[in-house]
Design an enzyme around this catalytic site. Structure first.
Site, PDB file in Angstrom:
ATOM      1  N   GLY A   1       4.379   0.656  -1.932  1.00 44.56           N
ATOM      2  CA  GLY A   1       4.388   0.717  -3.453  1.00 44.56           C
ATOM      3  C   GLY A   1       3.324   0.972  -4.083  1.00 44.56           C
ATOM      4  CG  ASP A   2       1.305   2.497  -8.363  1.00 43.28           C
ATOM      5  OD1 ASP A   2       0.255   1.930  -8.394  1.00 43.28           O
ATOM      6  OD2 ASP A   2       1.580   3.585  -8.976  1.00 43.28           O
ATOM      7  CG  PHE A   3      -2.155  -1.826  -6.327  1.00 41.76           C
ATOM      8  CD1 PHE A   3      -2.912  -0.963  -7.245  1.00 41.76           C
ATOM      9  CD2 PHE A   3      -2.705  -1.445  -4.947  1.00 41.76           C
ATOM     10  CE1 PHE A   3      -4.015  -0.470  -7.057  1.00 41.76           C
ATOM     11  CE2 PHE A   3      -3.885  -0.647  -4.643  1.00 41.76           C
ATOM     12  CZ  PHE A   3      -4.638  -0.141  -5.693  1.00 41.76           C
TER      13      PHE A   3
ATOM     14  CG  ASP B   1      -2.045   0.803   0.781  1.00 44.23           C
ATOM     15  OD1 ASP B   1      -2.266   1.737   0.222  1.00 44.23           O
ATOM     16  OD2 ASP B   1      -3.264   0.078   1.315  1.00 44.23           O
TER      17      ASP B   1
ATOM     18  CG  HIS C   1     -15.239  -0.482  -4.853  1.00 44.63           C
ATOM     19  ND1 HIS C   1     -16.361  -0.323  -3.986  1.00 44.63           N
ATOM     20  CD2 HIS C   1     -14.254  -0.342  -4.122  1.00 44.63           C
ATOM     21  CE1 HIS C   1     -15.839   0.334  -2.660  1.00 44.63           C
ATOM     22  NE2 HIS C   1     -14.431   0.124  -3.000  1.00 44.63           N
TER      23      HIS C   1
END
Length: 351
Positions: free
Chosen positions: A241-243, A215, A260
């Site tokens: 991090g950036d998923f 996250d 969502h």
């Protein structure tokens, strides 16, 4: 006697039904007020003060550092909507529903209240007509930025958002543990897992499982702290991090209330990242609302308007719409079932 509209058969029933409709619609129109009453009670910890022994408005006001007269008016309003019970002589007691606004009690909805009725959410809802008219969110007009950037700049609201799903995480973690054979799973990534309550719940059920939360930097600290409090730090990692760029390798991916938030293209990119990093035989669990039949009472249909209001492209989806995302992302759904919370659990395997 000549029949008039007022004396015609069925007129009395129609008038009664119209009166009921009037009352129901009025209740809907004033729903924002109810939400702000609940938020204020949560913000001021009214239920916690009462549980600690304060029973009158004067006693609560002293603990909460609020004005006694307006505290009484708030408590009276709380009693009118079922959060408090009035005992007479200016004394109030918590109800079972009111207990759910206390901090740290099982199933607490306090943080959910602070998030969903908080400033960034309700000010974004104020622009819903424009969002429907233009076909896109107005969150940038409302906040000057997207909501996640806003949370980073306003940690109090960001913390409430990160913690808002904890009670549901506990419910779905227990149900996920009961439906899955985790014996061959050595590592699980909670993608966008905030405080990590979901993966930590699975770790408690499976002593061999190593958990990872991926996250943003400002929320992974809470996940590491939660793992330490549960005595699970030796099997836990918090990864910043950036998923949308990359996710860690694992046997099991957890995505709770993540898809969502994003449009279809972003969802597919995330699912493909998970598929690319997945170890042989890996699975994924997706926890989301699933829209019901049109025209039936559906919490998801209302929640979908929240996604239009506060996210840039997010939406609630029907099961077949999720299946299309899974296929495009390299996964195949093998099961789907509702839980005791509003969420469904959808189990995926690598296609």
């Amino acid at each position: 006697m000549r029949e008039t509209p007022e004396t015609a058969p069925g007129h009395e029933d129609a008038a009664l039904e119209r009166e009921r409709d009037f009352g129901r619609l009025l209740q809907m129109i004033t729903g924002h007020g109810v939400a702000q009453i609940v938020r204020t009670a949560a913000t001021l910890s009214i239920m916690d003060h009462i549980a600690a022994g304060a029973r009158t408005a004067d006693e609560v006001a002293e603990r909460a550092s609020t004005h006694p007269a307006t505290t009484y008016r708030l408590m009276r309003a709380c009693a009118s909507i079922g959060l408090l019970a009035y005992e007479g002589d200016g004394r109030f007691a918590p109800t079972p529903m009111g207990e759910l606004l206390r901090e740290g009690v099982p199933g607490s909805l306090r943080d959910t209240t602070l998030h969903l009725a908080g400033y960034s959410t309700w000010v974004s809802w104020a622009h819903l007509p424009e969002a429907v008219r233009e076909g896109r969110t107005q969150v940038y007009k409302a906040l000057g930025m997207d909501q996640f950037t806003y949370f980073a700049q306003h940690p109090e609201e960001g913390d409430a958002f990160a913690s808002s799903g904890s009670s549901m995480s506990e419910i779905v973690a227990a149900e996920a543990a009961s439906m899955l054979d985790l014996s061959g799973v050595s590592s699980s990534v909670d993608v966008g897992g905030a405080n990590g309550r979901l993966v930590l719940g699975l770790m408690q059920a499976s002593p061999a499982l190593h958990g990872i939360v991926l996250d943003r930097p400002e929320v992974t600290v809470a996940a590491a702290r939660a793992a330490e409090e549960l005595g699970l730090s030796d099997r836990f990692s918090a990864v910043q991090g950036d998923f949308f760029e990359e996710v860690p390798a694992a046997d099991l991916y957890l995505l709770k209330w993540i898809l969502h938030d994003w449009d279809d293209e972003a969802c597919v990119r995330l699912l493909r990242n998970c598929r690319a990093a997945a170890r042989p035989g890996a699975r994924a669990l997706v926890f989301e609302l699933v829209l019901g039949e049109v025209g039936t009472p559906d919490f998801g249909a209302v929640a979908d308007m929240n996604m239009l209001s506060v996210t840039d492209g997010g939406r609630e989806r029907h099961l077949h719409e999720y299946d299309a995302l899974f296929t495009a992302g390299g996964w195949r759904r093998v099961s789907a079932r509702p839980t005791r919370s509003p969420l469904w659990i959808m189990e995926l395997e690598a296609a």
